[in-house]
Every structure is written in structure tokens, then in C-alpha cells.
Write a protein that holds these residues in place. Structure first.
Motif, PDB file in Angstrom:
ATOM      1  N   SER A 142      41.176  28.139  41.013  1.00  0.00           N
ATOM      2  CA  SER A 142      40.816  29.494  41.104  1.00  0.00           C
ATOM      3  C   SER A 142      41.290  30.557  40.599  1.00  0.00           C
ATOM      4  N   LEU A 143      42.804  30.430  40.865  1.00  0.00           N
ATOM      5  CA  LEU A 143      43.860  31.386  40.308  1.00  0.00           C
ATOM      6  C   LEU A 143      43.677  31.367  38.837  1.00  0.00           C
ATOM      7  N   LYS A 144      43.805  30.365  38.118  1.00  0.00           N
ATOM      8  CA  LYS A 144      43.702  30.157  36.630  1.00  0.00           C
ATOM      9  C   LYS A 144      42.370  30.842  36.193  1.00  0.00           C
ATOM     10  N   LEU A 145      41.356  30.435  36.845  1.00  0.00           N
ATOM     11  CA  LEU A 145      40.181  31.140  36.190  1.00  0.00           C
ATOM     12  C   LEU A 145      40.154  32.654  36.541  1.00  0.00           C
ATOM     13  N   THR A 252      41.684  38.863  44.621  1.00  0.00           N
ATOM     14  CA  THR A 252      40.427  38.801  45.542  1.00  0.00           C
ATOM     15  C   THR A 252      39.533  37.778  45.119  1.00  0.00           C
ATOM     16  N   THR A 253      39.342  37.689  43.909  1.00  0.00           N
ATOM     17  CA  THR A 253      38.319  36.445  43.364  1.00  0.00           C
ATOM     18  C   THR A 253      38.743  35.294  43.694  1.00  0.00           C
ATOM     19  N   ARG A 254      40.140  35.091  43.403  1.00  0.00           N
ATOM     20  CA  ARG A 254      40.800  33.746  43.520  1.00  0.00           C
ATOM     21  C   ARG A 254      40.483  33.282  44.973  1.00  0.00           C
ATOM     22  N   GLU A 374      31.138  35.468  38.284  1.00  0.00           N
ATOM     23  CA  GLU A 374      32.374  34.452  37.965  1.00  0.00           C
ATOM     24  C   GLU A 374      32.456  33.151  39.007  1.00  0.00           C
ATOM     25  N   SER A 375      32.351  33.505  40.084  1.00  0.00           N
ATOM     26  CA  SER A 375      32.344  32.418  41.311  1.00  0.00           C
ATOM     27  C   SER A 375      31.287  31.325  40.965  1.00  0.00           C
ATOM     28  N   ASP A 376      30.040  32.028  40.916  1.00  0.00           N
ATOM     29  CA  ASP A 376      28.968  31.246  40.967  1.00  0.00           C
ATOM     30  C   ASP A 376      28.858  30.213  39.430  1.00  0.00           C
ATOM     31  N   LEU A 377      29.461  30.574  38.557  1.00  0.00           N
ATOM     32  CA  LEU A 377      29.476  29.598  37.332  1.00  0.00           C
ATOM     33  C   LEU A 377      30.441  28.764  37.451  1.00  0.00           C
ATOM     34  N   PHE A 378      31.513  29.035  38.128  1.00  0.00           N
ATOM     35  CA  PHE A 378      32.631  28.028  38.463  1.00  0.00           C
ATOM     36  C   PHE A 378      32.155  26.777  39.385  1.00  0.00           C
TER      37      PHE A 378
END
Length: 421
Positions: A142-145, A252-254, A374-378
Motif C-alpha cells: 500500500s505504501l508503494k501504491l 494517510t492512503t497507505r 485508489e483504495s477501491d481499485l487496489f
């Protein structure tokens, strides 16, 4: 209260197995302690800091013109040498509104749709690497993304050497650990800490931001750095924007992707509904997880004048700490079973599904839609694999710079083919 067609009866379709509620990252030190005010009240602590746990009072304060930002390095950033303009996340008044209007296009649904192929390709690459290796820490993926997506939006894409995510996290993970208004560390330890942070900031500037600025001076692109150059921002001002816009989105997204995966991997029915749901249904699940697991658990504001909202009175000059964890579970706003996970729960008109997880008012997170998309796509690409398994849960820590949780070591395994291709 409004009723969502996904949940017409207003009943919670899912409840966490834990008797303590659905939050997996609860930090008791941020909850009201014995002797502290409850909902609808605010009294100062020994340093004069007011804590607010009531949703309506918190939202009123966030929407007020009588406060300014006081958290996430705001007061230090606005005093940094060489800044002719305050960073957009910390600016106030018309300067802030004008900058938000001019940069809004980078975060609209239309622009996010433009990013979608890039995000999907990144997600596929990461999941492919996971399948090849067999195991990985989900928080590393998740960090890389998160770093790559934020870097594309901001324009930090021309680093001199690899390791952008390491440099970003070094700066954030070892930032200030004090609340606004608290005494700053003195002596050797405080000086060494300040020097260390300056060194990390210099590395971020020289290795990541400056090469990206140089590339855009030669040729503009559709990103934030190009926009700032068009507005004659200095290198120092661009660096500060990259720190606030970029690192905030990356960190935060990570954490949100990691905590959402943790919920979905430990609740099979919820996972099945998420994987097979429409985009609206999947986003409702993610919004409800975010309501219970706000990545930034406390927001700070400084009162520019006396403020009264309901039973809460805060005098001019005071710092206010708004507890997002508590406001998001205020039963007067979110209804029954406020600590349980209930996608598409009925909420009063004007209250959004994540409640105050993205903030509110003029400083509401501009990248909210991008973060969920972004979260949903991953996550959907990851969780659709039937043999994805949770090997070990993460350790839950606390990031004092962001004032939110850190999840490290959520280990997952993957092998074989997709279950629902």
C-alpha cells in the motif's frame, strides 16, 4: 435521517465479531478520560488545550472563519524562512479559497478517471509481484501504491535516485511528537532531532523535488508542480506544497488501504459483499470502515476569537483538539450501534458517509475522492483472489506527526488463480 436504497430498513447488515466494536485501531489515549468533558462540552487541560468530542460542535468549529489550522506542522510550516505564501493546506481566507479553486481540477471525478488506468496498472504490478513471491506485507504494498499515485498527481516523478517512499516515511515517522501549544523539546535531544529532520527535508528536496522542478521548467505537465511554476512559486514554496499535499496523501492512503484490507480479510461476509458489489456498494463499505478508522484521529485548530457553539465555549487564542474518532461515533449523529460497522447507515441530511474522517469546512481533504477510488481499485483486484490469506495481523502503533495509527506487518499470502475472474 435519510435512507439509502442500499439499506432501506436502516439496519446494519454487518457487525464486528469483537465485543468492543468494529474499530481495530482504537487508541484509548484519544478517547475521553475520567474527569474530561463528554459530548457537548469542552474544558481546557493543564496547557489550555480544549478537546471536543461532539460531532455538531466539531463541525461548527471546522466550518468557522474564526479558527485557523494548528495541526500537522501547520504553525511551523507557515513560519518557515523563504516562504512568501503559506502552503495551501495551511493558508486561510481568500488566498486559500483561490488556491483550492485553481487546484480542484486535479481531484475531480473526471480527473480521477484519467488517473484510473495508471492506478490499475500499478495495482496489477504489485499484486503480480505478490503472487510471484507468495507473501508480502500489505502495508509495504500500500505504501508503494500510495506514494506512486501521489507522486504522479503532485509531479514528484523525476527523482535523482530511487527510494522516494523511504525518504517520505523517514520525514513523517520521525517528525514532531508534540501537540500544538506544547513545550518544544530543549537541550541536546531537541537540537539533534531538529537537525535530523532538516537533513531529511534537504534530502527530499535535492533528490526528489528539485529534479522534478527542473524537468517541468523544461516542459510543463498536467500536475501540481507545473501549476505552481505557472504561478511563479519559488523552489522553497514548491517544496512546502510537495510536503503537505504529497506526504499527507501518501501516508494517510497507505494506512487506510491497510486497515480496510484488515477488516475485509477478517470478515468473510463483508469481503464477499465488497468483491461482488457495485462500485457504489464498495465505496459505501470503504466509507464506513473509514468512519470507524479515521486515519487522522485528531484535528487541531486555533481560535482567532471567542467561539461559542452549543454548550461549548472556547476563548480566543486557545488550541482546540477535535477528536475525529469520537465525533464519528456520536450516537446523536450516526444513530444506533455507532461503534459497529454498518455500510450505508442512514445519516442526517448533510452528513457524509465518512462523517469527519476527511475533515470539513474550507480545509476538507481535497483528495477524498481520489483516496477512495485508489483504495477501491487496489483492494478489489487483491481481494478477488480466492486464495488470498491473512498470515498475520499488523502491529498497531501511533504516528505523532499525523496523529493517527500506523499498521505494520500485516502479512498476506497469495498463490494460484483468481476465484471470480
Amino acid at each position: 435521517m435519510t435512507t439509502d436504497p442500499m439499506n432501506p430498513a436502516g439496519r446494519c447488515p454487518f457487525h464486528a465479531a469483537s465485543p468492543d466494536g468494529a474499530s481495530l485501531t482504537r487508541q484509548d489515549k484519544l478517547a475521553p478520560q475520567p474527569g474530561e468533558p463528554g459530548p457537548g462540552q469542552a474544558v481546557p487541560n493543564e496547557r489550555g488545550l480544549y478537546r471536543v468530542y461532539d460531532f455538531q460542535a466539531a463541525r461548527d468549529i471546522l466550518r468557522s472563519d474564526a479558527v485557523r489550522q494548528a495541526g500537522f506542522m501547520a504553525e511551523a510550516a507557515t513560519r518557515a524562512p523563504g516562504l512568501g505564501r503559506a502552503p495551501v493546506l495551511f493558508a486561510e481566507g481568500e488566498a486559500h479559497h483561490e488556491m483550492r479553486r485553481s487546484t480542484a481540477r486535479y481531484f475531480t471525478p473526471t480527473q480521477v478517471a484519467h488517473y484510473e488506468p495508471m492506478i490499475a496498472a500499478l495495482a496489477d504490478d504489485l499484486i503480480g509481484k505478490l503472487a510471484q513471491d507468495g507473501e508480502a506485507n500489505l502495508d509495504d504494498l500500500s505504501l508503494k501504491l500510495a506514494v506512486e499515485v501521489a507522486a504522479q498527481v503532485v509531479g514528484i516523478t523525476d527523482s535523482a535516485v530511487p527510494g522516494l517512499e523511504r525518504r517520505v516515511m523517514a520525514f513523517v515517522e520521525h517528525g514532531s511528537d508534540s501537540e500544538p501549544g506544547a513545550p518544544q523539546p530543549r537541550g541536546r535531544g531537541g537540537k539533534l532531532g531538529a537537525l535530523w529532520r532538516q537533513r531529511q527535508l534537504l534530502a527530499f528536496f535535492l533528490l526528489d523535488v528539485k529534479p522534478s522542478i527542473a524537468a517541468r521548467r523544461r516542459e510543463r505537465r498536467d500536475d501540481l508542480i507545473s501549476h505552481l511554476l505557472d504561478r511563479d512559486y519559488t523552489d522553497t514554496e514548491i517544496l512546502t506544497e510537495c510536503l503537505t499535499y504529497g506526504t499527507a496523501g501518501m501516508v494517510t492512503t497507505r494506512e487506510f488501504i491497510t486497515v480496510a484490507a484488515w477488516h475485509l480479510l477478517t470478515q468473510p461476509e463483508l469481503r464477499a459483499d465488497y468483491v461482488h458489489g457495485t462500485e457504489k456498494e464498495r465505496h459505501a463499505i470503504l466509507h464506513e470502515i473509514l468512519r470507524l478508522e479515521p486515519v487522522v484521529k485528531v484535528l487541531y485548530r486555533r481560535a482567532l476569537e471567542d467561539i461559542r457553539t452549543g454548550d461549548t465555549f472556547i476563548p480566543q487564542g486557545s488550541v482546540v483538539a477535535l477528536s475525529v474518532q469520537e465525533t464519528n461515533t456520536d450516537p446523536g449523529t450516526v444513530g444506533e450501534d455507532p461503534a459497529q460497522l454498518c455500510p450505508a447507515r442512514p445519516l442526517p441530511r448533510g452528513v457524509q458517509a465518512p462523517v469527519l474522517s476527511f475533515g470539513d469546512g474550507s480545509h476538507r481533504c481535497p483528495g477524498a475522492f481520489l483516496a477512495i477510488k485508489e483504495s477501491d481499485l487496489f483492494l478489489r483486484r487483491l481481494l478477488i483472489w480466492n486464495d488470498l490469506r491473512l498470515i498475520s495481523p499488523p502491529e498497531v502503533g501511533f504516528n505523532e506527526t499525523v496523529k493517527g495509527y500506523e499498521l505494520r506487518g500485516l502479512r498476506v499470502g497469495l498463490g494460484g488463480g483468481p476465484a471470480h475472474a
